[in-house]
Enzyme design. Structure first.
Site, PDB file in Angstrom:
ATOM      1  N   HIS A 114       0.962  -1.342  -0.197  1.00  0.00           N
ATOM      2  CA  HIS A 114       0.404   0.136   0.138  1.00  0.00           C
ATOM      3  C   HIS A 114       1.037   1.178  -0.058  1.00  0.00           C
ATOM      4  CE1 HIS A 114       0.909  -0.483   4.153  1.00  0.00           C
ATOM      5  NE2 HIS A 114       0.118   0.633   5.196  1.00  0.00           N
ATOM      6  N   ASP A 115       2.406   1.171   1.044  1.00  0.00           N
ATOM      7  CA  ASP A 115       2.709   2.943   0.741  1.00  0.00           C
ATOM      8  C   ASP A 115       3.729   2.923  -0.463  1.00  0.00           C
ATOM      9  OD1 ASP A 115       0.903   3.719   2.751  1.00  0.00           O
ATOM     10  OD2 ASP A 115       1.926   3.566   4.332  1.00  0.00           O
ATOM     11  N   LYS A 122       5.664   5.678  -0.847  1.00  0.00           N
ATOM     12  CA  LYS A 122       6.594   6.483  -0.100  1.00  0.00           C
ATOM     13  C   LYS A 122       8.203   6.279  -0.019  1.00  0.00           C
ATOM     14  CE  LYS A 122       3.274   6.703   3.814  1.00  0.00           C
ATOM     15  NZ  LYS A 122       3.746   6.054   5.311  1.00  0.00           N
ATOM     16  N   HIS A 130       1.753   9.884  -1.829  1.00  0.00           N
ATOM     17  CA  HIS A 130       2.147   8.775  -2.233  1.00  0.00           C
ATOM     18  C   HIS A 130       1.728   7.928  -2.612  1.00  0.00           C
ATOM     19  CE1 HIS A 130       0.236   8.077   1.593  1.00  0.00           C
ATOM     20  NE2 HIS A 130       0.774   6.807   1.705  1.00  0.00           N
ATOM     21  N   HIS A 185      -5.855   3.830  -1.103  1.00  0.00           N
ATOM     22  CA  HIS A 185      -6.337   3.491   0.270  1.00  0.00           C
ATOM     23  C   HIS A 185      -6.117   4.770   1.413  1.00  0.00           C
ATOM     24  CE1 HIS A 185      -1.806   4.511   0.406  1.00  0.00           C
ATOM     25  NE2 HIS A 185      -1.745   3.812   1.667  1.00  0.00           N
ATOM     26  N   HIS A 186      -6.528   5.626   0.783  1.00  0.00           N
ATOM     27  CA  HIS A 186      -6.588   6.953   2.024  1.00  0.00           C
ATOM     28  C   HIS A 186      -8.058   7.157   1.003  1.00  0.00           C
ATOM     29  CE1 HIS A 186      -2.596   6.909   4.088  1.00  0.00           C
ATOM     30  NE2 HIS A 186      -2.074   6.881   3.242  1.00  0.00           N
TER      31      HIS A 186
HETATM   32 FE   FE2 Z   1      -0.606   5.442   3.085  1.00  0.00          FE
END
Ligand code: FE2
Length: 244
Positions: free
Chosen positions: A106-107, A110, A135, A159-160
């Site tokens: 998911h991240d 970043k 991100h 996801h956000h």
């Molecule tokens: Fe995230």
């Protein structure tokens, strides 16, 4: 005499037919054995491929996590929480490896966020926040050409998002947000609340559950929160202990 000849001829014909039938049966058995062998080999190959996919995804996910000593095995924990919620709701996406890939990655976007922003203990400025909020899109773009990730990319992108439409990057609302992303966001918040960071102590599981349940219908899909609420506390504690 003629009758005896006829009987003999019939017997001979019958015996020939029986031989033919037996030969056909042996042939069919050979085909079946060949098919079984092919199937076994195909299954072994697809299992091997699946293991390679999982190893690749884990390597990518570890590369992101290696930067952040405090979150530890965040991605693995979140993936385990997310799958547990999906199972609690009887959702078919629980059995789809692409769901887990998405949870783990998911991240990944970043990687493009500077340390000074990613690890800043104070609140972010408006500009820093807008960089940080890129991100999910960056992650989506990084993974765009990897076909086997399929639906995983959608989890990374969304996801956000929030149920009420106030999230990012696409401000999707309600069921326009892919289900796996709605499940994920509950799991992600649970982990964020219960994990100790340099600037604050992680909270008790019970308190974190109250906070999440209070956000049903605003931040989170109420149905997903209901699935989450049905999971026994020990199960969630078990996941936390297992992935520390
Ligand atoms: Fe995230």
């Amino acid at each position: 005499m003629r009758e005896l000849d006829e009987v003999a001829a019939l017997r001979a014909a019958l015996a020939a037919q029986e031989r033919q039938a037996a030969e056909k049966e042996r042939q069919l058995e050979r085909y079946a054995a060949d098919l079984r062998e092919t199937f076994k080999q195909e299954r072994a190959r697809s299992q091997q491929l699946r293991r390679s996919y999982m190893a690749t995804v884990r390597a990518l996910s570890n590369a992101v996590e290696a930067r952040d000593a405090y979150t530890g095995k965040h991605a693995e924990r979140v993936a385990a929480y997310g799958l547990e919620i999906a199972r609690a709701g009887g959702l078919t996406l629980a059995d789809d490896p692409q769901t887990e890939f998405g949870f783990l990655l998911h991240d990944i976007g970043k990687v493009a966020i500077p340390d000074a922003i990613l690890f800043k203990p104070e609140p972010l400025s408006a500009h820093e926040r807008s960089l940080m909020e890129r991100h999910p899109l960056i992650g989506y773009e990084i993974l765009a050409d990897i076909d086997f990730l399929g639906e995983a990319k959608v989890v990374v992108r969304h996801h956000h998002e929030r149920w009420d439409g106030a999230g990012y990057p696409d401000r999707l609302a309600g069921e326009d947000i892919p289900l796996a992303a709605r499940v994920f966001s509950v799991a992600d918040t649970l982990d964020a609340l219960t994990t100790t960071r340099p600037y604050r102590q992680g909270m008790e599981l019970g308190r974190a559950r109250e906070i999440i349940e209070a956000q049903a219908g605003t931040q989170f899909d109420p149905q997903v929160v209901a699935h989450f609420a049905a999971i026994p506390g020990e199960t969630l504690e078990g996941i936390r202990r297992e992935h520390t």
